[in-house]
Write an enzyme that holds these catalytic residues in place. Sequence first.
Site, PDB file in Angstrom:
ATOM      1  N   GLY A  68     -20.093  10.954 -22.738  1.00 20.06           N
ATOM      2  CA  GLY A  68     -19.191   9.797 -22.671  1.00 20.06           C
ATOM      3  C   GLY A  68     -19.624   8.647 -23.566  1.00 20.06           C
ATOM      4  O   GLY A  68     -18.792   7.851 -24.004  1.00 20.06           O
ATOM      5  N   ALA A 124     -21.570   9.915 -19.211  1.00 19.17           N
ATOM      6  CA  ALA A 124     -21.153   9.623 -17.845  1.00 19.17           C
ATOM      7  C   ALA A 124     -22.357   9.774 -16.927  1.00 19.17           C
ATOM      8  O   ALA A 124     -23.268  10.557 -17.205  1.00 19.17           O
ATOM      9  CB  ALA A 124     -20.055  10.598 -17.429  1.00 19.17           C
ATOM     10  N   GLU A 145     -22.005  18.291 -22.713  1.00 20.88           N
ATOM     11  CA  GLU A 145     -21.368  18.651 -21.439  1.00 20.88           C
ATOM     12  C   GLU A 145     -21.452  20.141 -21.134  1.00 20.88           C
ATOM     13  O   GLU A 145     -21.606  20.550 -19.993  1.00 20.88           O
ATOM     14  CB  GLU A 145     -19.894  18.194 -21.443  1.00 20.88           C
ATOM     15  CG  GLU A 145     -19.702  16.690 -21.287  1.00 20.88           C
ATOM     16  CD  GLU A 145     -19.723  15.918 -22.599  1.00 20.88           C
ATOM     17  OE1 GLU A 145     -20.183  16.463 -23.623  1.00 20.88           O
ATOM     18  OE2 GLU A 145     -19.278  14.754 -22.588  1.00 20.88           O
ATOM     19  N   GLU A 163     -18.304   9.524 -26.859  1.00 23.73           N
ATOM     20  CA  GLU A 163     -16.840   9.398 -26.784  1.00 23.73           C
ATOM     21  C   GLU A 163     -16.417   7.935 -26.878  1.00 23.73           C
ATOM     22  O   GLU A 163     -15.420   7.598 -27.512  1.00 23.73           O
ATOM     23  CB  GLU A 163     -16.340  10.044 -25.485  1.00 23.73           C
ATOM     24  CG  GLU A 163     -16.528  11.552 -25.493  1.00 23.73           C
ATOM     25  CD  GLU A 163     -16.213  12.194 -24.159  1.00 23.73           C
ATOM     26  OE1 GLU A 163     -16.956  11.942 -23.182  1.00 23.73           O
ATOM     27  OE2 GLU A 163     -15.221  12.932 -24.075  1.00 23.73           O
TER      28      GLU A 163
HETATM   29  N1  CAA Z   1     -26.456  10.139 -15.940  1.00 19.21           N
HETATM   30  C1  CAA Z   1     -27.268   9.612 -15.013  1.00 19.21           C
HETATM   31  N2  CAA Z   1     -28.549   9.267 -15.251  1.00 19.21           N
HETATM   32  C2  CAA Z   1     -29.025   9.496 -16.485  1.00 19.21           C
HETATM   33  C3  CAA Z   1     -28.231  10.044 -17.505  1.00 19.21           C
HETATM   34  C4  CAA Z   1     -26.876  10.368 -17.193  1.00 19.21           C
HETATM   35  N3  CAA Z   1     -26.023  10.849 -18.106  1.00 19.21           N
HETATM   36  N4  CAA Z   1     -28.983  10.170 -18.621  1.00 19.21           N
HETATM   37  C5  CAA Z   1     -30.208   9.683 -18.307  1.00 19.21           C
HETATM   38  N5  CAA Z   1     -30.226   9.267 -17.033  1.00 19.21           N
HETATM   39  C6  CAA Z   1     -31.349   8.696 -16.291  1.00 19.21           C
HETATM   40  C7  CAA Z   1     -32.339   9.761 -15.878  1.00 19.21           C
HETATM   41  O1  CAA Z   1     -31.931  10.406 -14.690  1.00 19.21           O
HETATM   42  C8  CAA Z   1     -33.596   8.949 -15.728  1.00 19.21           C
HETATM   43  O2  CAA Z   1     -33.536   8.282 -14.500  1.00 19.21           O
HETATM   44  P1  CAA Z   1     -34.820   8.376 -13.474  1.00 19.21           P
HETATM   45  O3  CAA Z   1     -35.907   7.650 -14.216  1.00 19.21           O
HETATM   46  O4  CAA Z   1     -34.324   7.653 -12.264  1.00 19.21           O
HETATM   47  O5  CAA Z   1     -35.095   9.816 -13.280  1.00 19.21           O
HETATM   48  C9  CAA Z   1     -33.478   7.874 -16.807  1.00 19.21           C
HETATM   49  O6  CAA Z   1     -32.088   7.831 -17.142  1.00 19.21           O
HETATM   50  C10 CAA Z   1     -34.245   8.230 -18.076  1.00 19.21           C
HETATM   51  O7  CAA Z   1     -33.816   9.512 -18.515  1.00 19.21           O
HETATM   52  P2  CAA Z   1     -34.840  10.679 -18.919  1.00 19.21           P
HETATM   53  O8  CAA Z   1     -36.081  10.571 -18.114  1.00 19.21           O
HETATM   54  O9  CAA Z   1     -34.096  11.980 -18.852  1.00 19.21           O
HETATM   55  O10 CAA Z   1     -35.149  10.267 -20.436  1.00 19.21           O
HETATM   56  P3  CAA Z   1     -35.577  11.236 -21.623  1.00 19.21           P
HETATM   57  O11 CAA Z   1     -35.934  10.326 -22.757  1.00 19.21           O
HETATM   58  O12 CAA Z   1     -36.567  12.221 -21.172  1.00 19.21           O
HETATM   59  O13 CAA Z   1     -34.263  12.056 -22.009  1.00 19.21           O
HETATM   60  C11 CAA Z   1     -31.919  12.313 -22.549  1.00 19.21           C
HETATM   61  C12 CAA Z   1     -33.170  11.382 -22.553  1.00 19.21           C
HETATM   62  C13 CAA Z   1     -32.148  13.468 -23.497  1.00 19.21           C
HETATM   63  C14 CAA Z   1     -30.740  11.457 -23.016  1.00 19.21           C
HETATM   64  C15 CAA Z   1     -31.698  12.837 -21.114  1.00 19.21           C
HETATM   65  O14 CAA Z   1     -31.731  11.752 -20.208  1.00 19.21           O
HETATM   66  C16 CAA Z   1     -30.382  13.519 -20.942  1.00 19.21           C
HETATM   67  O15 CAA Z   1     -30.231  14.662 -21.358  1.00 19.21           O
HETATM   68  N6  CAA Z   1     -29.380  12.839 -20.301  1.00 19.21           N
HETATM   69  C17 CAA Z   1     -28.110  13.427 -19.996  1.00 19.21           C
HETATM   70  C18 CAA Z   1     -27.229  13.490 -21.237  1.00 19.21           C
HETATM   71  C19 CAA Z   1     -25.919  14.155 -20.889  1.00 19.21           C
HETATM   72  O16 CAA Z   1     -25.868  15.300 -20.479  1.00 19.21           O
HETATM   73  N7  CAA Z   1     -24.792  13.419 -21.067  1.00 19.21           N
HETATM   74  C20 CAA Z   1     -23.483  13.897 -20.748  1.00 19.21           C
HETATM   75  C21 CAA Z   1     -23.094  13.458 -19.375  1.00 19.21           C
HETATM   76  S1  CAA Z   1     -21.571  14.198 -18.830  1.00 19.21           S
HETATM   77  C22 CAA Z   1     -20.360  13.325 -19.615  1.00 19.21           C
HETATM   78  O17 CAA Z   1     -20.597  12.385 -20.343  1.00 19.21           O
HETATM   79  C23 CAA Z   1     -18.977  13.821 -19.332  1.00 19.21           C
HETATM   80  C24 CAA Z   1     -17.907  13.159 -20.133  1.00 19.21           C
HETATM   81  O18 CAA Z   1     -17.394  13.673 -21.100  1.00 19.21           O
HETATM   82  C25 CAA Z   1     -17.418  11.878 -19.742  1.00 19.21           C
END
Ligand code: CAA
Length: 256
Positions: free
Chosen positions: A107, A62, A130, A110
């Site tokens: 997500g 998400a 999460e 999921e």
């Molecule tokens: N939401 C919004 N933006 C996201 C994102 C997310 N889940 N994941 C990555 N992005 C964005 C980053 O903010 C970044 O944008 P900017 O360049 O504008 O800063 C871009 O994508 C690239 O990401 P990274 O620079 O972080 O890339 P990385 O290769 O260093 O890391 C990653 C990759 C490990 C996937 C890291 O991005 C990360 O940890 N993302 C979040 C993963 C996460 O926590 N997902 C769960 C979300 S909550 C959810 O899903 C709830 C549910 O059950 C529905």
Amino acid sequence: MSIELTFSGPYALVTLNRPEALNALQFAMIEALADALDRVANSDARALIVTGAGLKSFCAGADIKELMDRDLMSQRRGAQLGQRTFAKLAALPIPSVAVLHGYAFGGGLELAMACTFRIATEKARMGLPEIKLGLIPGYGGTQRLPRLIGEARANEMVMSGRTIDATEAERWGLVNRIVQAGDPVELGKSFMAEFIGYSKCASLFAREAVQRGMATTLAEGLDIEADLSTLAYRTADAAEGMRAFIEKRTPEFKDG
Ligand code: CAA
């Protein structure tokens, strides 16, 4: 458009197309996905392939920026939108495969779990992170994951937020197969080719028997199987399949 739907021969192709944010799911994307799935359900496609655009990620979950500062009722509506949409994916009349070639988190995983199958390249990384955000999965993860890999391993993933690689995911049964890296659409097509040549009716009844059985007791599951196998027996395709066997020829199924 962040959700693209195209058709290629017998395949419907849904692409999450927001690579600059690793295909993170905004609510508008989930709504667009629901519309795309309605179109798939009403099409002649025999299988759905779900991929993420870009080299790095299937879907990073998400959109965390969008999740921030929401009131609880909006948050609950958001979770229900995700759950409803992924339930629609799971209930499609045709089988689906998620092609995981990079990150599949939160997500995103999921979404993949709502598909009939998941295949992964060696670079794929999966997790439900999460808990690291002080959250828990809200689009079906706590329910579908234990059904796929068992309660203990699901607790391990959900409660630690740990990332697992393709090898561990295959060993745990989270993905069906590890495939050599390549064009995700082609990987999906070649995996699904094994399933699309049979009667659509038999294919649907088989999947439905497994799916409904997983959500109930063994006794009720056996009743469901008795009903659906009888229904399959009544189809023209079953008559054709059995006749073709006796006549030592390839059956010509007509999906009826
Ligand atoms: N939401 C919004 N933006 C996201 C994102 C997310 N889940 N994941 C990555 N992005 C964005 C980053 O903010 C970044 O944008 P900017 O360049 O504008 O800063 C871009 O994508 C690239 O990401 P990274 O620079 O972080 O890339 P990385 O290769 O260093 O890391 C990653 C990759 C490990 C996937 C890291 O991005 C990360 O940890 N993302 C979040 C993963 C996460 O926590 N997902 C769960 C979300 S909550 C959810 O899903 C709830 C549910 O059950 C529905």
